[in-house]
Design a protein around this motif. Structure first.
Motif, PDB file in Angstrom:
ATOM      1  N   GLY A 444     -31.029  28.470 -29.928  1.00 42.34           N
ATOM      2  CA  GLY A 444     -31.371  27.500 -30.972  1.00 42.34           C
ATOM      3  C   GLY A 444     -30.200  27.250 -31.899  1.00 42.34           C
ATOM      4  N   LEU A 445     -29.451  28.307 -32.195  1.00 44.85           N
ATOM      5  CA  LEU A 445     -28.320  28.148 -33.113  1.00 44.85           C
ATOM      6  C   LEU A 445     -27.126  27.485 -32.436  1.00 44.85           C
ATOM      7  N   PHE A 446     -26.924  27.819 -31.157  1.00 46.40           N
ATOM      8  CA  PHE A 446     -25.773  27.254 -30.438  1.00 46.40           C
ATOM      9  C   PHE A 446     -26.245  26.535 -29.183  1.00 46.40           C
ATOM     10  N   PRO A 447     -26.894  25.388 -29.329  1.00 45.81           N
ATOM     11  CA  PRO A 447     -27.457  24.727 -28.154  1.00 45.81           C
ATOM     12  C   PRO A 447     -26.416  24.014 -27.294  1.00 45.81           C
ATOM     13  N   GLN A 448     -25.132  24.047 -27.705  1.00 43.21           N
ATOM     14  CA  GLN A 448     -24.120  23.313 -26.955  1.00 43.21           C
ATOM     15  C   GLN A 448     -24.040  23.802 -25.502  1.00 43.21           C
ATOM     16  N   GLY A 449     -24.198  25.127 -25.307  1.00 45.51           N
ATOM     17  CA  GLY A 449     -24.104  25.684 -23.958  1.00 45.51           C
ATOM     18  C   GLY A 449     -25.155  25.091 -23.043  1.00 45.51           C
ATOM     19  N   LEU A 450     -26.324  24.862 -23.610  1.00 49.55           N
ATOM     20  CA  LEU A 450     -27.431  24.328 -22.832  1.00 49.55           C
ATOM     21  C   LEU A 450     -27.248  22.839 -22.572  1.00 49.55           C
ATOM     22  N   ASP A 451     -26.601  22.177 -23.522  1.00 49.72           N
ATOM     23  CA  ASP A 451     -26.547  20.716 -23.521  1.00 49.72           C
ATOM     24  C   ASP A 451     -26.007  20.149 -22.214  1.00 49.72           C
ATOM     25  N   ALA A 452     -24.846  20.679 -21.762  1.00 46.79           N
ATOM     26  CA  ALA A 452     -24.210  20.119 -20.569  1.00 46.79           C
ATOM     27  C   ALA A 452     -25.121  20.253 -19.361  1.00 46.79           C
ATOM     28  N   LEU A 453     -25.736  21.434 -19.232  1.00 39.82           N
ATOM     29  CA  LEU A 453     -26.604  21.669 -18.082  1.00 39.82           C
ATOM     30  C   LEU A 453     -27.821  20.742 -18.115  1.00 39.82           C
TER      31      LEU A 453
END
Lengths: 741, 154
Positions: A444-453
């Motif tokens: 939730g705090l660092f959603p960037q990792g999830l974003d690309a996928l």
């Protein structure tokens, strides 16, 4: 070894968890290239003649599922290794769960429709065995059977749907099928695929097997019936969206079924007092939300659904395992008997709070992002927007109350538990759920990792570019207002939880019970089967013979009428000797028909056989004649022995029905022979056998050479059948002997 | 034992002859009428005759091996005959003739090989299964709840 309490599993119990962790690491290496849009195909030939391959594909969608399966797998396996540490059945449990994990990986990675189906069925079977793990308990057996039947029926439908898709597209490679929405069988395909997906993912009205499946041990429920297997239906819908999605019927079916599941399930969740059952119902709610989102089709709806898969896997697995902790540490899963445990079980408390906050969709947890995206997706839907948004709102608010039940209820207030001194179980058990709960916060705090996928996945599912941004703050918009409204409503629901439960308990008696309906249907099926068996299999030799002869007669006559060849005319200009044989045959036959004595009938039957053997001799088929004669001798001996043991002799009276059957078959065979005579017979094979028999197979008797050399495989099969028939006859005859004794 | 003296004496004299003929038929089957199946039937008739003359128990003793064991040996022999072809020619059930050669004068040498083994297997299966069913039939009782067979009139 004799004292069950002293059992403690060795270090081997950590092997399956380690394997899953290694696999998780392996799939992590794909993260970077796949997020960049790369796709990996691995194809091996399987049944080339049927165009079936063992084809696997790692793209964003399958990668995410593979990561969930192995990652949550590692955690659940570790948890199970401690949960069942002192149980001898641990080996069986871990073996079955490992088998399931392999099948599930095959399911999500498969790119070949048949491979996918086989893996799908494997998950059904392993799930059946795991639900029925406590097989001494009647309830577990019942639930296991129910889960097997419901998902098994879905599996059959899925197979039909996939084969139709393969035939319509001309390939079984899912990624190469292309758009099938204009295929002539589209509606049928859709129906089958929907039945498959809805049964597996427990959508309304097939939802009832999932709460029943909670008879499985807690680690199994957390793994199969929350994080992985029940998402297979959702995965299927996502995977097949490019081929089948986007039509009105697709959108409306998924939206209505998903919404119905979501709302019904979230109400019934509040009715439960067993925390595990409560979580099962909220899982149903999540699955409904996923179906609805995938049906929406806009990139917010699809992206929201895909994000929610991650969200749900994290918090739901964590909560299931937490309930397991409570069960172990405090002695029960009943919400009414647990309270005030936050000091006694601090770790379980922290995990439940973190995971519960994600479930309730509070910022900054990843659950908040998921919920925002779902609202956004619902609002963006062109037609069913208001409907979807309302359903989501009600369900999400109820989810908050449910989250409160598991995260607040057991931990606040006066300390109360069945166990005298409740405490956290060993670190091996809480470290897994702890990781999941913290992971939910970090994502939730660092959603960037999830974003690309998620972007790549959304593209895979929708087949076109465009994806929502996965981030915490989307600005002040309608979705945010809906979120605030949800929190208010949710708090209200939790405040009046008792009252809601009370009225639901009263309502429960009025709504038709799915289990009852299932039982009625199942019994109806059993009774029909029993009735059919009684009617068709009446155990009388006469009936079986009649049916066999009628069928044979009809087939012969059908062949004669369907044939195009000329029927030969009867050759009446034959030597007198031949007439004598015909007369003997006829006389014997008539004797059989009208004699009152069985022995005479048997002897006459032998006469018919002998006369036919003579006919074979006349046409110089010596081998056939010898066989015929010898078989005839044995038949007479056998039938004589059998008939002597039967008390009553035939009356010799004419039975018109049997006479008609016999005439139809007899005349049919006669005309059939004449038709064969009239047809042109290709003699290539005969000529080949005659020429090749001596030089190639060292024999001049072509009949025997065919039997033992040219067509020896047929003979081998026949010989095997003779042995099997012998065994069957022995069994049947000995059974008769036992009855006498 | 309630069979007639004539049947018993006749059987004693006939059975050895019958068996000899059965084996002859088996051996000559590749070139003249006969073969494993017909030979097996002949031998089975021998067994039936012996059984009718001396009773089931005596017939079992006479056979030495249980009938289904004979059938099993036969099936194994047929399979072995087939596998011999795999070893020799790489193909299941292809004929192998180690002592038999084809030349300008036709086939010369001893006509034994995988095909004969296969045919012997067929022979034994037929004898074994027929004997097994026959013995069981003789020993079988009449089931008490036997359904009335076809006595109704239409």
């Amino acid at each position: 070894m004799t004292d069950p309490t002293s059992y403690k599993a060795g270090l081997w119990r950590f092997v399956p968890a380690t394997v899953q962790a290694i696999l998780f690491g392996f799939f992590c290496t794909y993260l970077a290239p796949v997020s960049g849009g790369q796709i990996f195909d691995y194809v091996y030939p399987w049944v080339p003649a049927l165009g079936i391959e063992a084809a696997f594909r790692v793209d964003a969608l399958s990668l995410l599922f593979a990561l969930l399966i192995t990652g949550i797998g590692a955690i659940c396996f570790l948890y199970a290794a401690s949960y069942f540490e002192a149980d001898r059945r641990l080996k069986r449990l871990l073996t079955l769960m490992s088998l399931f994990a392999a099948a599930m990986l095959g399911l999500v990675l498969a790119d070949d429709a048949i491979t996918l189906f086989v893996a799908w069925e494997m998950t059904t079977l392993t799930s059946f065995l795991l639900v029925g793990f406590d097989h001494q308990k009647e309830r577990a057996r019942y639930s296991a059977q129910q889960a097997l039947l419901i998902t098994g029926i879905g599996g059959l439908a899925l197979m039909a749907g996939l084969i139709l898709m393969g035939e319509a597209a001309g390939t079984y490679r899912i990624s190469e099928m292309g758009d099938l929405t204009n295929a002539p069988m589209y509606l049928v395909i859709l129906l089958f695929i929907f039945i498959g997906a809805f049964t597996k993912s427990a959508q309304f009205p097939f939802h009832f097997w999932l709460p029943g499946a909670m008879a499985a041990p807690t680690p199994v429920s957390a793994y199969l019936h929350s994080a992985t297997m029940v998402k297979a239906g959702v995965y299927l819908i996502a995977r097949l969206s490019p081929q089948l999605g986007g039509t009105d019927i697709w959108i409306w079916t998924l939206t209505l079924v998903g919404a119905a599941t979501m709302v019904v399930a979230s109400f019934w969740a509040l009715r439960q007092t067993d925390l595990k059952l409560m979580l099962a119902w909220t899982t149903l709610m999540g699955l409904g939300a996923l179906m609805m989102g995938l049906g929406g089709g806009s990139y917010y709806a699809v992206g929201g659904a895909l994000t929610f898969i991650v969200v749900h896997a994290f918090y739901k697995a964590a909560l299931f395992l937490t309930v397991g902790l409570l069960d172990k540490g405090a002695g029960t899963r009943e919400a009414d008997q647990l309270s005030g445990l936050r000091r006694a079980m601090p770790r379980a408390f922290i995990i439940a709070m973190l995971a519960g906050a994600s479930m309730a969709g509070l910022p900054p947890f990843v659950g908040f992002i998921g919920k925002e995206l779902i609202y956004e997706g619902a609002l963006q839907s062109p037609v069913q927007g208001i409907f979807a948004a309302t359903a989501s709102l009600i369900a999400s608010a109820l989810m908050i109350a449910a989250a409160g039940m598991v995260a607040i209820g057991p931990f606040f207030g006066e300390q109360k538990s069945p166990k005298e001194a409740p405490k956290d179980p060993s670190p091996l058990m809480w470290v897994g759920p702890g990781l999941l709960a913290v992971g939910g916060l970090l994502l939730g705090l660092f959603p960037q990792g999830l974003d690309a996928l998620i972007t790549q996945m959304t593209q895979t599912v929708r087949g076109e570019y465009g994806a929502p941004e996965v981030k915490l703050w989307h600005g002040v918009n309608t979705a945010l207002f809906l979120s605030l409204l949800t929190f208010a409503l949710g708090a209200l629901f939790y405040r009046y939880l008792r009252a809601i439960q009370g009225s639901l308990i009263i309502e429960e008696r009025r709504v038709p019970d799915s289990d009852r309906v299932y039982d009625i249907l199942l019994n109806a099926m059993k009774n029909t089967a029993a009735w059919t068996a009684r009617t068709v299999q009446d155990g009388r030799m006469m009936s079986y013979l009649r049916v066999t002869f009628i069928t044979l007669g009809l087939m012969v006559w059908a062949a004669i009428f369907a044939g195009e060849g000329q029927v030969a005319t009867l050759e009446l200009d034959i030597p007198l000797f031949h007439w004598v044989i015909v007369a003997i045959t006829a006389a014997c036959t008539i004797t059989i028909l009208f004699t009152g004595s069985r022995l005479i009938a048997i002897a006459a039957l032998g006469g018919v056989g002998a006369a036919i053997a003579v006919i074979f001799v006349l046409y110089s088929a010596i081998d056939v004649a010898m066989t015929q004669l010898l078989v005839e001798i044995l038949i007479v001996a056998f039938v004589a022995i059998a008939f002597i043991k039967l008390p009553r002799a035939g009356t010799g009276a004419l039975r018109i029905g049997d006479a008609i059957v016999a005439s139809v078959l007899g005349l049919g065979v006669t005309f059939g022979m004449l038709a064969v005579q009239g047809a042109d017979i290709a003699l290539d094979v005969t000529e080949f056998f005659e020429q090749a028999s001596y030089p190639e197979a060292a024999g001049r008797n072509v009949v025997n050479v065919i039997l033992v050399d040219f067509r020896a495989l047929d003979t081998l099969g026949e010989v095997a059948v003779v042995v099997i028939a012998g065994i069957a006859a022995l069994a049947a005859l000995r059974a008769g002997k036992r009855i006498k004794e | 034992m309630n069979s007639s003296l004539i049947l018993r004496t006749g059987t004693r004299a006939l059975v050895p002859v019958f068996l000899l003929v059965a084996i002859l038929v088996l051996l000559r089957g590749h070139n003249e009428p006969g073969g494993g199946f017909i030979g097996g039937l002949l031998a089975a008739i021998c067994v039936a005759l012996y059984e009718k003359a001396f009773g089931v128990d005596e017939a079992r003793r006479w056979l030495r091996l249980p009938p289904m064991t004979i059938a099993g040996i036969g099936l194994a022999a047929a399979l072995l005959g087939g596998l011999w072809g795999v070893v020799e020619h790489g193909m299941f059930l292809t004929g192998v003739w180690p002592l038999y050669e084809y030349g300008p004068d036709g086939w010369t040498g001893w006509p034994v090989g995988s095909v004969l083994l296969f045919d012997t297997g067929v022979f034994l299966v037929v004898v074994g299964v027929v004997a097994a069913i026959l013995f069981a039939l003789e020993e079988a009782g009449i089931p008490e709840d036997r359904p009335e067979d076809g006595e109704e009139h239409s």
